[in-house]
Write an enzyme that holds these catalytic residues in place. Structure first.
Site, PDB file in Angstrom:
ATOM      1  N   CYS A 116       0.629  -1.355  -0.341  1.00 38.76           N
ATOM      2  CA  CYS A 116       0.038  -0.093  -0.021  1.00 38.76           C
ATOM      3  C   CYS A 116       0.639   1.689   0.013  1.00 38.76           C
ATOM      4  O   CYS A 116       1.725   1.819   0.888  1.00 38.76           O
ATOM      5  CB  CYS A 116      -0.744   0.129   1.180  1.00 38.76           C
ATOM      6  SG  CYS A 116      -1.855   1.244   1.735  1.00 38.76           S
ATOM      7  N   CYS A 128      -5.009   5.968  -3.890  1.00 35.77           N
ATOM      8  CA  CYS A 128      -4.223   4.746  -4.066  1.00 35.77           C
ATOM      9  C   CYS A 128      -3.045   5.096  -4.504  1.00 35.77           C
ATOM     10  O   CYS A 128      -2.770   5.301  -6.248  1.00 35.77           O
ATOM     11  CB  CYS A 128      -5.189   3.315  -4.734  1.00 35.77           C
ATOM     12  SG  CYS A 128      -4.478   2.007  -4.980  1.00 35.77           S
TER      13      CYS A 128
END
EC number: 5.1.1.7
Length: 268
Positions: free
Chosen positions: A73, A208
């Site tokens: 991430c 993201c």
């Protein structure tokens, strides 16, 4: 003694960060899912668990809102970099990431992107630069693995795509045995992209980081833009640098919202 956590976000992609380097915390998919619940828990897109590492400065484990543990991430990595407060190496399931804090955020050096169909992974051999696939108006995707699997579609207007409907269909398609993150992007000026992301195990997100990396790489590979690329997401901008044969470098903001205390036992 109360259990402590830090609430953070990277461009609106929000996290509950738990530092378990001194006092271990047992984390299960069910507990992570309960903590991430926005009505009955603390609420977040991902739960981040920091643990000791024998090969890096810290080990970072990442749990999506559905409780599933995932490899990478980018936004969370920037947040953890600001908590560490100095250049460091972070161990993840996707490999070692080098981070450098900067004013209001951090720079993250990821590994090189992977394009081989069996390492995305896909269920069948396919040209990952221009995949002969179609889900309604989303056609000819490009697949990239940047520590986790992504498919990228370039469209005239990213905002016009019903990603809330198409995202879950594509994420769970049998073509993607490990599911996939779905990125829809449009050109927004010279070396600039507008991006929306349906994140695997989370849904629509404000930002993201790995999606921005995958999309910038796919766009550079297709000759649509040149590095560095500014990627505009609903929550803000990220700058991505990449050249073939080199690692990806991502720069962007990270915000510490508040520190809190709770009892992890109440979450199962």
């Amino acid at each position: 003694m109360a259990d402590r956590f830090t609430k953070m976000h990277g461009l609106g992609n929000d996290f509950v960060v738990i530092d378990a380097r001194v006092a271990p915390v047992e984390m299960t998919p069910a507990r992570a899912h309960a903590i991430a619940d926005r009505r009955h828990g603390i609420g977040c897109d991902q739960l981040i668990l920091l643990e000791p590492s024998t090969s890096a400065d810290v080990k970072m484990r990442i749990f999506n809102a559905d409780g599933g543990e995932v490899e990478a991430c980018g936004n969370a990595t920037r947040c953890v970099a600001t908590l560490i407060g100095k250049p460091a190496v972070i161990e993840t399931l996707a490999g070692m990431l080098r981070v450098t804090p900067a004013d209001g955020g951090a720079e993250v050096t990821l590994g090189e992107p992977v394009f081989d169909w069996d390492h995305i992974p896909l269920a069948m051999p396919m040209d990952t630069r221009d995949m002969p696939v179609a889900w309604d108006e989303l056609e000819h995707g490009a697949a990239v693995n940047v520590g986790n699997p992504h498919i990228v579609f370039f469209v005239p207007e990213a905002d016009a795509v019903a990603l809330d409907q198409l995202g879950p269909r594509i994420e769970t398609d049998p073509l993607f045995p490990e599911r996939v993150n779905v990125n829809v992007a449009s050109l927004d000026g010279e070396n600039q992209l507008q991006l929306r992301v349906w994140e695997r195990g989370v849904g629509l997100t404000q930002a993201c980081g790995t999606g921005a990396c995958a999309t910038a790489v796919a766009a550079i590979r297709a000759g649509l833009v040149r590095s560095p690329v500014t990627v505009a997401l609903p929550g803000g901008d990220l700058v991505i640098r990449w050249a073939p044969g080199e690692p990806i470098v991502m720069s962007g903001a990270a915000t510490r919202v508040f520190d809190g205390e709770t009892d992890w036992a109440q979450f199962g």
